[in-house]
Scaffold this active site. Structure first.
Site, short mmCIF file in Angstrom:
data_model
loop_
_atom_site.label_atom_id
_atom_site.label_comp_id
_atom_site.label_asym_id
_atom_site.label_seq_id
_atom_site.Cartn_x
_atom_site.Cartn_y
_atom_site.Cartn_z
N CYS A 88 0.87 -1.17 0.00
CA CYS A 88 0.00 0.00 0.00
C CYS A 88 0.91 1.23 0.00
CB CYS A 88 -0.90 -0.01 1.24
SG CYS A 88 -1.97 1.44 1.31
N GLY A 89 0.91 1.96 -1.11
CA GLY A 89 1.84 3.08 -1.27
C GLY A 89 1.53 4.22 -0.31
N ASN A 90 0.26 4.64 -0.27
CA ASN A 90 -0.11 5.73 0.66
C ASN A 90 0.01 5.25 2.10
OD1 ASN A 90 -0.68 7.69 -1.26
ND2 ASN A 90 -2.78 6.98 -1.53
N ARG A 204 -9.41 -2.55 -5.08
CA ARG A 204 -9.62 -3.94 -4.62
C ARG A 204 -9.44 -3.97 -3.10
NH1 ARG A 204 -4.95 -8.48 -5.52
NH2 ARG A 204 -3.83 -7.00 -4.20
N CYS A 213 -4.90 6.53 -4.45
CA CYS A 213 -4.32 5.19 -4.28
C CYS A 213 -2.85 5.29 -4.71
CB CYS A 213 -5.08 4.21 -5.18
SG CYS A 213 -4.35 2.57 -5.22
#
Ligand SMILES: N[C@H](CCC[C@H](N)C(=O)O)C(=O)O
Length: 274
Positions: A88-90, A204, A213
């Site tokens: 999860c980048g953020n 997703r 995202c």
């Protein structure tokens, strides 16, 4: 019934724990963060779902446990609200700011995430610059371009992204034949300038549109190199603005990929966890 370790290292059963949590947001992608270095909580899917529920729980786009790791400054364990996992980048950018708040490091860090080790820096203005994994494959498909930036993304270019039916079309593609089993995040992208795009994402594991995202805007910026855009790319989202930098080695090969943007604490609290 939960199993946790006490400070003395005893493994005990507990019926209910008063769980301290922190709430962070990164361009509107919001997360519950828990310092799990001592607690060593193991959460099951119903507990994750409840904590992330916007009516019956704290409410978030995901949950992150910060844990010790022998080879890195820390490990972040990320869960989507449905309990599934990916990079999860953020969330990683929130985890970096949270780990610094906890005193785990200052300035620069190396941490372990779902797809391996990442390096990140907290910039003087408080933004977090996260090094993403390399990308070795941009797959042209009927529905758009498929790029895995630590989580799987489909990129579709549209004319008027602000008025696009992101939820309906994103849900249909995510649950369609091709992606039904593993799922995919669906990004709708409008090119708005020589090195600027606007991205909306159906995520997703959240099974809804999120305000931004991180892995999605990274994939969208990389895909846009096939549309004549170059690094750095300014990526606007409903939740705010991010920057993506990369080095394109060949048509499908990208390295030195960085995702930069704000990641801020919103509030902290405790919640009874059964
Ligand atoms: N929902 C994504 C993971 C979180 C991605 C997004 N929140 C980000 O910032 O990268 C998936 O299951 O692939």
């Amino acid at each position: 019934m939960d199993l946790i370790y006490t400070e003395a290292g005893f493994l005990i059963y507990i019926d209910m724990v008063n769980l301290k949590f922190y709430k962070y947001q990164a361009t509107g992608n919001d997360f519950i963060l828990i310092d799990n270095r001592t607690l060593k909580l193991q959460l099951d899917q119903p507990q994750i779902q409840k904590l992330c529920d916007r009516k019956f729980g704290i409410g978030s786009d995901g949950l992150i446990l910060i844990q010790d790791h022998p080879d890195s400054d820390f490990e972040m364990v990320f869960y989507n609200p449905d309990g599934s996992q990916s990079l999860c980048g953020n969330g990683s950018r929130c985890a970096v700011n949270f780990a610094s708040f906890l005193g785990i490091f200052q300035g620069s860090t190396r941490f372990l995430a779902f797809d391996g080790e990442h390096q990140a820096d907290i910039l003087p203005d408080g933004q977090v610059r996260l090094k993403m994994g390399d990308v070795q494959n941009v797959r042209l498909m009927a529905d758009g371009m498929f790029i895995d930036t630590g989580s799987p993304h489909l990129i579709k270019y549209v004319i008027n992204v602000q008025n696009y039916r992101v939820y309906d079309e994103g849900k249909a593609i995510r649950n369609g034949g091709l992606f039904k089993e593993a799922g995919v995040n669906v990004n709708f992208v409008q090119i708005t300038g020589d090195s600027e795009i606007f991205v909306r994402t159906y995520e997703r594991g959240v099974e809804n549109e999120t305000l931004s995202c991180g892995t999605g805007v990274t994939a969208a910026a990389i895909a846009s190199s096939h549309k004549g855009l170059n690094s750095p790319v300014t990526v606007n989202t409903q939740g705010g603005t991010l920057t993506v930098e990369y080095t394109q080695i060949s048509n499908d090969n990208y390295s030195d990929i960085y995702l930069t943007g704000p990641a801020e604490k919103v509030f902290e609290g405790t919640i009874e966890l059964n």
